[in-house]
Each structure stands twice: as structure tokens, then as C-alpha cells.
Design an enzyme around this catalytic site. Structure first.
Site, mmCIF file in Angstrom:
data_model
loop_
_atom_site.group_PDB
_atom_site.id
_atom_site.type_symbol
_atom_site.label_atom_id
_atom_site.label_comp_id
_atom_site.label_asym_id
_atom_site.label_seq_id
_atom_site.Cartn_x
_atom_site.Cartn_y
_atom_site.Cartn_z
ATOM 1 N N CYS A 140 -1.079 -5.646 -8.267
ATOM 2 C CA CYS A 140 -0.274 -5.968 -7.177
ATOM 3 C C CYS A 140 -1.184 -5.931 -6.084
ATOM 4 O O CYS A 140 -2.197 -4.929 -5.793
ATOM 5 C CB CYS A 140 0.827 -5.092 -7.179
ATOM 6 S SG CYS A 140 1.974 -5.454 -5.859
ATOM 7 N N HIS A 182 8.162 -9.993 -11.470
ATOM 8 C CA HIS A 182 7.242 -9.139 -10.314
ATOM 9 C C HIS A 182 7.729 -9.099 -9.006
ATOM 10 O O HIS A 182 7.907 -8.296 -8.263
ATOM 11 C CB HIS A 182 5.841 -9.172 -10.603
ATOM 12 C CG HIS A 182 4.861 -8.404 -9.725
ATOM 13 N ND1 HIS A 182 4.140 -7.333 -10.230
ATOM 14 C CD2 HIS A 182 4.555 -8.429 -8.245
ATOM 15 C CE1 HIS A 182 3.418 -6.859 -9.267
ATOM 16 N NE2 HIS A 182 3.639 -7.608 -8.095
ATOM 17 N N GLU A 183 7.725 -10.598 -8.435
ATOM 18 C CA GLU A 183 8.153 -10.870 -7.110
ATOM 19 C C GLU A 183 9.479 -10.556 -6.762
ATOM 20 O O GLU A 183 9.771 -10.169 -5.987
ATOM 21 C CB GLU A 183 7.455 -12.212 -6.908
ATOM 22 C CG GLU A 183 6.201 -12.864 -6.994
ATOM 23 C CD GLU A 183 5.276 -11.867 -6.219
ATOM 24 O OE1 GLU A 183 5.621 -11.107 -5.337
ATOM 25 O OE2 GLU A 183 4.122 -11.576 -6.739
ATOM 26 N N HIS A 186 10.035 -6.917 -6.047
ATOM 27 C CA HIS A 186 9.402 -6.570 -4.858
ATOM 28 C C HIS A 186 10.654 -6.752 -3.761
ATOM 29 O O HIS A 186 10.706 -5.832 -2.912
ATOM 30 C CB HIS A 186 8.455 -7.376 -4.116
ATOM 31 C CG HIS A 186 6.894 -7.102 -4.438
ATOM 32 N ND1 HIS A 186 6.535 -6.052 -4.188
ATOM 33 C CD2 HIS A 186 5.722 -7.774 -5.179
ATOM 34 C CE1 HIS A 186 5.226 -5.703 -4.427
ATOM 35 N NE2 HIS A 186 4.779 -6.806 -5.215
#
EC number: 3.5.1.88
Length: 221
Positions: A140, A182-183, A186
Site C-alpha cells: 500500500c 483494496h481501494e 480505503h
């Protein structure tokens, strides 16, 4: 994949652009990738990356409600920032902006390049038959120089809106599926290290402390 998603773990993947099989449910994000990405970052300004410990990374972001020139400029800046950091995905809060939007320029496991942006993303719940886990390494941009194995489904569908506010859906497999998950994480205040065991999280933070970021970051006060 921010992943801010790291590009480093795909160094051996040949990126290519190709025609994507037509499925009216999903956007086509594999055409003219190089030209579209270049146009975004030429209009944009690269910004430093926020890192773990910055409060904006640890809370759910606000919904995008205004699909205007300001949003378009933010997306351009995000593409520019992603390129500087050599990432394959970047969420708005990774450059300190409290909005649910992420960009990506990411290959899948076949080396096919996907490029685009999505606002207010929500991941589909996968049926049991599609939940095949892949435990590849993940990195990351907001946890620079650190990597850890993390099991995620190797298929993902994310739904949201484009920069004009129109509904879109994106389908990803392999590494690109990991990037989409993953995004999206976030934007809901979760970093990949939050999904690790306490031991692995501690190790990742140690890697970060011992490493030197290759791109500008916002130092935590």
C-alpha cells in the site's frame, strides 16, 4: 491494491491493452488506457501521499454528491499522484481528500490493463462459488516499503458512479480484483494491514519504519 496500491509486486506482468468481452453490465476499461491515463495526469498535479496514522485514512469518507469540475480536477490530480508514486490504484483519502472516489491503472493476472475511476464504490457480496481466495502479497502506498500476504477473493465486482454521476459497475479478476477490494476498503477507513493478524500487522509497520519511501509523503505530526 492507494495498492493506494503498490505496483512493485507486478513488475513481471506485461501490461497490455485489449478488447474486453462485451458485457453490458460492466464498463469497458481496457481501451485507450495509455492515452486516457496520460490525459488525466497531464491535467493534474501530483500530491504527496498520506500514510498510516493520518486520521483521514482511518474513518469512512464522505459520499461524492457533486459531480462537477472540482471532482474532475481531483481525479486528474489522483492519476498524477498515482503515477509519481508508481502505484496501480489510489483512493482520495490517500492524498488527504475526504471523498469516496478512487482511480486505478492496473493489470489483471493476464496482463490486461484496466484504467478508470469510480465514486461511491460498493463491493458486491460474492456467492460462495465465486469466493476463491488468493493469498498473494499486498502492499500500500500509505504503508510504504511494507508487504504482507493477505487472502482476498480473486474476483470482485464494484458498483458506483462515474465522474458524471452515472451508475457504473466494474468487474475484476486476479490482481485487479485485489486492487478493487483494496481501494474500496480505503474509502471506508480500512487499510490492508487492518485485515492482518496482530503479528503480521506489527511486522508490516516495522518494515515501514525501517524503509525509505520512494515518493513524497505527508509526515504525521
Amino acid at each position: 491494491m492507494g495498492l493506494g496500491f503498490e505496483r512493485g509486486i507486478t513488475a513481471d506482468m506485461a501490461q497490455q491493452e485489449t478488447e474486453q468481452p462485451v458485457n453490458s453490465e460492466f464498463i469497458v476499461d481496457t481501451e485507450d488506457c495509455e492515452a486516457r491515463e496520460l490525459a488525466h495526469r497531464e491535467r493534474g498535479t501530483s500530491r504527496p501521499i498520506t500514510v498510516v496514522g493520518n486520521p483521514v485514512l482511518h474513518r469512512e469518507c464522505k459520499d461524492v454528491t457533486e459531480f462537477d469540475e472540482k471532482l474532475a480536477q481531483l481525479i486528474d490530480d489522483m492519476f498524477a499522484s498515482q503515477k509519481t508514486a508508481e502505484g496501480v490504484g489510489l483512493a482520495a483519502n490517500q492524498i488527504g481528500v475526504d471523498l469516496k472516489v478512487f482511480v486505478y491503472d492496473c493489470p489483471d493476472d493476464e496482463g490486461v490493463r484496466h484504467t478508470g475511476a469510480i465514486c461511491n464504490p460498493v463491493l458486491d457480496e460474492l456467492p460462495a462459488g465465486r469466493r476463491v481466495l488468493d493469498d498473494s502479497n499486498e502492499g500500500c502506498l500509505s504503508v510504504p516499503t511494507a508487504y504482507a500476504a493477505l487472502a482476498r477473493p480473486d474476483y470482485a465486482v464494484v458498483r458506483g458512479q462515474n465522474a458524471k454521476g452515472e451508475p457504473i459497475a466494474i468487474e475484476g479478476t486476479g490482481y485487479f480484483a485485489r486492487c478493487l477490494q483494496h481501494e474500496t476498503d480505503h474509502l471506508y477507513g480500512r487499510l490492508y494491514i487492518d485485515r492482518l493478524s496482530k503479528r503480521d500487522r506489527k511486522d508490516a509497520l516495522k518494515q515501514m519504519a525501517e524503509g525509505t519511501p520512494r515518493y513524497p509523503i505527508v509526515e504525521n505530526g
